[in-house]
Design an enzyme around this catalytic site. Sequence first.
Site, PDB file in Angstrom:
ATOM      1  N   LYS A 144     -25.146 -46.969 -17.594  1.00 46.03           N
ATOM      2  CA  LYS A 144     -25.735 -46.488 -18.846  1.00 46.03           C
ATOM      3  C   LYS A 144     -27.253 -46.440 -18.849  1.00 46.03           C
ATOM      4  O   LYS A 144     -27.905 -47.389 -18.412  1.00 46.03           O
ATOM      5  CB  LYS A 144     -25.312 -47.430 -19.974  1.00 46.03           C
ATOM      6  CG  LYS A 144     -23.865 -47.351 -20.337  1.00 46.03           C
ATOM      7  CD  LYS A 144     -23.720 -48.046 -21.682  1.00 46.03           C
ATOM      8  CE  LYS A 144     -22.333 -48.535 -21.958  1.00 46.03           C
ATOM      9  NZ  LYS A 144     -22.384 -49.742 -22.774  1.00 46.03           N
ATOM     10  N   ARG A 149     -22.064 -68.852  -5.428  1.00 44.03           N
ATOM     11  CA  ARG A 149     -22.937 -69.555  -6.390  1.00 44.03           C
ATOM     12  C   ARG A 149     -23.059 -71.041  -6.043  1.00 44.03           C
ATOM     13  O   ARG A 149     -24.099 -71.647  -6.286  1.00 44.03           O
ATOM     14  CB  ARG A 149     -22.405 -69.385  -7.803  1.00 44.03           C
ATOM     15  CG  ARG A 149     -22.612 -67.956  -8.276  1.00 44.03           C
ATOM     16  CD  ARG A 149     -22.350 -67.815  -9.745  1.00 44.03           C
ATOM     17  NE  ARG A 149     -22.869 -66.559 -10.207  1.00 44.03           N
ATOM     18  CZ  ARG A 149     -22.240 -65.750 -11.042  1.00 44.03           C
ATOM     19  NH1 ARG A 149     -21.064 -66.072 -11.508  1.00 44.03           N
ATOM     20  NH2 ARG A 149     -22.791 -64.620 -11.417  1.00 44.03           N
ATOM     21  N   GLY A 156     -25.065 -57.771 -10.327  1.00 45.55           N
ATOM     22  CA  GLY A 156     -23.813 -58.111  -9.652  1.00 45.55           C
ATOM     23  C   GLY A 156     -23.251 -56.969  -8.830  1.00 45.55           C
ATOM     24  O   GLY A 156     -22.827 -57.158  -7.686  1.00 45.55           O
ATOM     25  N   GLY A 208     -27.960 -60.365 -15.165  1.00 47.87           N
ATOM     26  CA  GLY A 208     -28.665 -60.228 -16.445  1.00 47.87           C
ATOM     27  C   GLY A 208     -30.084 -60.745 -16.366  1.00 47.87           C
ATOM     28  O   GLY A 208     -31.021 -60.125 -16.884  1.00 47.87           O
TER      29      GLY A 208
HETATM   30  P1  AMP Z   1     -23.973 -51.260 -14.331  1.00 46.16           P
HETATM   31  O1  AMP Z   1     -23.069 -52.367 -14.797  1.00 46.16           O
HETATM   32  O2  AMP Z   1     -24.775 -50.639 -15.406  1.00 46.16           O
HETATM   33  O3  AMP Z   1     -24.778 -51.627 -13.117  1.00 46.16           O
HETATM   34  O4  AMP Z   1     -22.989 -50.084 -13.883  1.00 46.16           O
HETATM   35  C1  AMP Z   1     -22.132 -50.210 -12.814  1.00 46.16           C
HETATM   36  C2  AMP Z   1     -20.953 -49.335 -13.039  1.00 46.16           C
HETATM   37  O5  AMP Z   1     -21.374 -47.993 -13.144  1.00 46.16           O
HETATM   38  C3  AMP Z   1     -19.989 -49.391 -11.899  1.00 46.16           C
HETATM   39  O6  AMP Z   1     -18.770 -49.937 -12.346  1.00 46.16           O
HETATM   40  C4  AMP Z   1     -19.812 -47.943 -11.488  1.00 46.16           C
HETATM   41  O7  AMP Z   1     -18.487 -47.588 -11.219  1.00 46.16           O
HETATM   42  C5  AMP Z   1     -20.335 -47.182 -12.684  1.00 46.16           C
HETATM   43  N1  AMP Z   1     -20.788 -45.846 -12.295  1.00 46.16           N
HETATM   44  C6  AMP Z   1     -21.722 -45.555 -11.384  1.00 46.16           C
HETATM   45  N2  AMP Z   1     -21.821 -44.220 -11.223  1.00 46.16           N
HETATM   46  C7  AMP Z   1     -20.923 -43.652 -12.056  1.00 46.16           C
HETATM   47  C8  AMP Z   1     -20.549 -42.322 -12.337  1.00 46.16           C
HETATM   48  N3  AMP Z   1     -21.130 -41.291 -11.710  1.00 46.16           N
HETATM   49  N4  AMP Z   1     -19.603 -42.104 -13.266  1.00 46.16           N
HETATM   50  C9  AMP Z   1     -19.008 -43.138 -13.899  1.00 46.16           C
HETATM   51  N5  AMP Z   1     -19.308 -44.429 -13.667  1.00 46.16           N
HETATM   52  C10 AMP Z   1     -20.263 -44.689 -12.757  1.00 46.16           C
END
Ligand code: AMP
Length: 400
Positions: free
Chosen positions: A201, A39, A357, A380
């Site tokens: 999610k 950064r 990130g 974000g």
């Molecule tokens: P995000 O912050 O929404 O980009 O999500 C990233 C997180 O999603 C990471 O820490 C991954 O470990 C988790 N993730 C990705 N695929 C899976 C999965 N199949 N099951 C559980 N967690 C997951």
Amino acid sequence: MNKKSIKDFNSGLNNKKVIVRVDFNVPLDEKGEITNDKRIVAAVPTIQYLLDKNCAIILMSHLGRPKGQVVPSMSLAPVAIALKKIFKDNNVIMAKDCIGSDVEKQAKALKQQEILLLENLRFHKEEEANDDNFAKKLASLAEIFVQDAFGAVHRAHASTSGITKYLPSVAGLLVEKELEYLGNALNNPKRPFLAILGGAKVSDKISVIENLLNKVDALIIGGAMAYTFLKSQGIDIGASRVEEDKVELAKKLLEKAKSKGIKLLLPIDHVVAKEFDENAEAIITDGVNIPTGTMALDIGPKTIELYRNEILRAKTIVNNGPMGVFEFKKFSNGTIKIAESLAEATEKGAISVVGGGDSASAVKKAGVDKKISHVSTGGGASLEFLEGKELPGISSLLDK
Ligand code: AMP
């Protein structure tokens, strides 16, 4: 970009006192040492540009979440040390606070080509409250405001938004570059335009998917969010992560994509495990269904091939979110292979933009970060940009 940047301001900057909002929210270890300086490095072009224009430069940032209290372990002092190493010939001065009579004196006495780094803005609760008086005090230190904290432009805080009421405000080079890549990808893409969404999610990405369905030609979904979509199609997802209350919505989004003629790809095979553990045995499924008692933690080899072919067809690619639990080595292959495919497509002339990130660290892990057209510095902020939301730290800058 329809907002003025320091380049458009050009001679108007000469010899001026400029206050720059940067994103120096760097990770520190227990000894207070910076563990990743990307950064700081990202802010260097703007600082150098202003030094070349003979400006006196005041830098301000937040670090961590001190919640309006002075928390010594969240001081920006380590950043001042890093800046001293980068700008060898310049005086870098660390202020004890970001407002108050001492800082006012220091700002007043600041000479051209000197840099004054203000202390953590969030030591004052007025920063996040977007307090008008606090914004006015920050503004009183300088003649021009430069917005270069892309990681913070989705927040309406005193230093990102409130201050623009009191000073002529323009974008720095980092913000200009971010808006150019993200803006062009979204609003003026070379087609086919493909978006790759992953991560934990569905609920975090609903607005992104809805906005992108009006823009893209194809959409790839991976990561944990894929299993909510698969469940909505009646596929067995075993013990995979799912958002039960979003299954109906996932179904609707798939129908919407179909009615718009958008190709939407979901995993066709998986790497599964019996438990959520980095040492768990990794098993590749035969097909799309996930055996009872196992959970999918990564996309399988057939899916990687399917996604790669789609990526190589695209001319503009936006990626936000990993394809699996890439923090676990055994389940990182899908994310790494997709990152490699992105680099391959870029070498063939596609524009690739990676945001968030986790995705940024995934392309780094894959060793292809330098081959991607643009890796966004704002998780974000880039997500809200993809959602089509107005970013308060941008909308308040001067129009071109
Ligand atoms: P995000 O912050 O929404 O980009 O999500 C990233 C997180 O999603 C990471 O820490 C991954 O470990 C988790 N993730 C990705 N695929 C899976 C999965 N199949 N099951 C559980 N967690 C997951």
